[in-house]
Design a protein around this motif. Structure first.
Motif, short mmCIF file in Angstrom:
data_model
loop_
_atom_site.label_atom_id
_atom_site.label_comp_id
_atom_site.label_asym_id
_atom_site.label_seq_id
_atom_site.Cartn_x
_atom_site.Cartn_y
_atom_site.Cartn_z
N LEU A 123 0.82 -1.20 0.00
CA LEU A 123 0.00 0.00 0.00
C LEU A 123 0.86 1.26 0.00
O LEU A 123 0.49 2.27 -0.60
N ALA A 124 2.01 1.21 0.66
CA ALA A 124 2.92 2.37 0.66
C ALA A 124 3.45 2.61 -0.75
O ALA A 124 3.53 3.76 -1.20
N VAL A 125 3.80 1.55 -1.46
CA VAL A 125 4.27 1.71 -2.84
C VAL A 125 3.14 2.28 -3.70
O VAL A 125 3.40 3.07 -4.62
N MET A 126 1.91 1.95 -3.38
CA MET A 126 0.78 2.45 -4.15
C MET A 126 0.50 3.94 -3.92
O MET A 126 -0.43 4.49 -4.50
N SER A 127 1.31 4.59 -3.09
CA SER A 127 1.23 6.05 -2.99
C SER A 127 1.82 6.68 -4.25
O SER A 127 1.63 7.86 -4.49
N PHE A 128 2.53 5.90 -5.04
CA PHE A 128 3.13 6.29 -6.31
C PHE A 128 4.22 7.35 -6.16
O PHE A 128 4.54 8.04 -7.12
N ASN A 129 4.78 7.48 -4.97
CA ASN A 129 5.90 8.39 -4.79
C ASN A 129 7.17 7.63 -5.13
O ASN A 129 7.40 6.53 -4.61
N GLY A 130 8.00 8.20 -6.00
CA GLY A 130 9.22 7.53 -6.43
C GLY A 130 10.19 7.27 -5.30
O GLY A 130 10.82 6.21 -5.25
N GLY A 131 10.32 8.19 -4.37
CA GLY A 131 11.22 8.00 -3.23
C GLY A 131 10.78 6.86 -2.33
O GLY A 131 11.60 6.07 -1.85
N VAL A 132 9.48 6.77 -2.08
CA VAL A 132 8.94 5.67 -1.27
C VAL A 132 9.20 4.34 -1.96
O VAL A 132 9.62 3.36 -1.32
N PHE A 133 8.97 4.29 -3.26
CA PHE A 133 9.21 3.07 -4.03
C PHE A 133 10.67 2.64 -3.93
O PHE A 133 10.98 1.48 -3.64
N VAL A 134 11.60 3.58 -4.14
CA VAL A 134 13.03 3.27 -4.09
C VAL A 134 13.44 2.83 -2.69
O VAL A 134 14.19 1.87 -2.53
N ALA A 135 12.92 3.51 -1.65
CA ALA A 135 13.27 3.16 -0.27
C ALA A 135 12.82 1.74 0.06
O ALA A 135 13.55 0.97 0.68
N ILE A 136 11.62 1.37 -0.38
CA ILE A 136 11.10 0.03 -0.08
C ILE A 136 11.86 -1.03 -0.86
O ILE A 136 12.24 -2.08 -0.30
N VAL A 137 12.12 -0.79 -2.13
CA VAL A 137 12.85 -1.77 -2.93
C VAL A 137 14.28 -1.94 -2.40
O VAL A 137 14.78 -3.07 -2.28
N LEU A 138 14.93 -0.84 -2.04
CA LEU A 138 16.27 -0.95 -1.46
C LEU A 138 16.24 -1.68 -0.12
O LEU A 138 17.12 -2.50 0.17
N GLY A 139 15.24 -1.39 0.69
CA GLY A 139 15.11 -2.08 1.98
C GLY A 139 14.91 -3.58 1.80
O GLY A 139 15.49 -4.39 2.53
N LEU A 140 14.07 -3.95 0.84
CA LEU A 140 13.86 -5.38 0.58
C LEU A 140 15.14 -6.04 0.06
O LEU A 140 15.48 -7.16 0.47
N ALA A 141 15.84 -5.37 -0.84
CA ALA A 141 17.06 -5.96 -1.42
C ALA A 141 18.16 -6.08 -0.37
O ALA A 141 18.81 -7.13 -0.26
N ILE A 142 18.37 -5.04 0.41
CA ILE A 142 19.42 -5.08 1.44
C ILE A 142 19.03 -6.06 2.55
O ILE A 142 19.87 -6.79 3.07
N GLY A 143 17.74 -6.11 2.89
CA GLY A 143 17.27 -7.09 3.87
C GLY A 143 17.49 -8.51 3.39
O GLY A 143 17.88 -9.38 4.16
N TYR A 144 17.25 -8.74 2.11
CA TYR A 144 17.50 -10.07 1.55
C TYR A 144 18.99 -10.40 1.63
O TYR A 144 19.38 -11.51 1.98
N LEU A 145 19.80 -9.41 1.32
CA LEU A 145 21.25 -9.61 1.37
C LEU A 145 21.71 -9.91 2.80
O LEU A 145 22.53 -10.80 3.02
N LEU A 146 21.17 -9.20 3.78
CA LEU A 146 21.60 -9.37 5.16
C LEU A 146 21.06 -10.64 5.81
O LEU A 146 21.77 -11.31 6.56
N PHE A 147 19.80 -10.96 5.54
CA PHE A 147 19.14 -12.01 6.31
C PHE A 147 18.87 -13.29 5.55
O PHE A 147 18.73 -14.34 6.18
N ARG A 148 18.81 -13.27 4.24
CA ARG A 148 18.32 -14.44 3.54
C ARG A 148 19.31 -15.09 2.60
O ARG A 148 19.05 -16.18 2.12
N ILE A 149 20.42 -14.49 2.30
CA ILE A 149 21.40 -15.10 1.40
C ILE A 149 22.02 -16.31 2.10
O ILE A 149 22.42 -16.25 3.25
N GLY A 150 22.11 -17.41 1.40
CA GLY A 150 22.71 -18.62 1.96
C GLY A 150 21.71 -19.59 2.53
O GLY A 150 22.07 -20.68 2.92
N ASP A 151 20.44 -19.22 2.61
CA ASP A 151 19.42 -20.11 3.16
C ASP A 151 18.73 -20.93 2.10
O ASP A 151 17.87 -21.73 2.42
#
Length: 151
Positions: free
Chosen positions: A110-138
């Motif tokens: 729903l936050a991404v559906m605000s259609f703000n480019g900064g919100v979209f980039v922040a969420i995608v970066l958070g998901l990607a970095i979170g995947y890198l930190l917590f999920r790589i190797g599993d």
């Protein structure tokens, strides 16, 4: 007016009417909150997968319950399985974490559906970095038994 295409700017209403940004400081705090929530989503997904593995190992360590008579196994006389059965603490923890993670995932959508480019980039970066930190190797620990793309 709500935007229907991506836009770049500091004025955004995010999820609730009271969460409005009108300065660069409030916009930066909002982007940081989106980034942290996306990181937390990946962390909770990792916890859910680990609880699932624990639950599967927990079931394997206990022998199956002994078969009982056909009269006891009728649908109206259902009994809950014992400790080694289907209902254990790891399974309940997995269900609770799944519910929390689903709620966070929908809020991020729903936050991404605000259609703000900064919100979209922040969420995608958070998901990607979170995947890198917590999920790589599993990947070798988790079995892909769910064909649903969103799970």
């Amino acid at each position: 007016m709500m935007h229907m295409t991506f836009y770049w700017g500091k004025k955004v209403t995010l999820l609730f009417d009271f969460w409005r940004t009108d300065s660069w400081t409030s916009y930066a705090v909002t982007l940081l909150a989106c980034f942290i929530f996306a990181l937390f989503y990946q962390y909770m997904e990792d916890r859910r997968q680990r609880f699932r593995i624990i639950s599967a190992n927990f079931r394997r360590n206990y022998p199956p319950p002994p078969p009982s008579s056909a009269a006891v196994n009728t649908p109206l006389l259902y009994t809950f399985p014992t400790v080694g059965g289907k209902w254990n603490s790891a399974r309940f923890a997995t269900a609770i974490v799944f519910g929390i993670n689903s709620a966070i995932g929908y809020m991020l959508m729903l936050a991404v559906m605000s259609f703000n480019g900064g919100v979209f980039v922040a969420i995608v970066l958070g998901l990607a970095i979170g995947y890198l930190l917590f999920r790589i190797g599993d990947e070798d620990d988790v079995s892909a038994d769910n064909p649903c793309a969103c799970a």
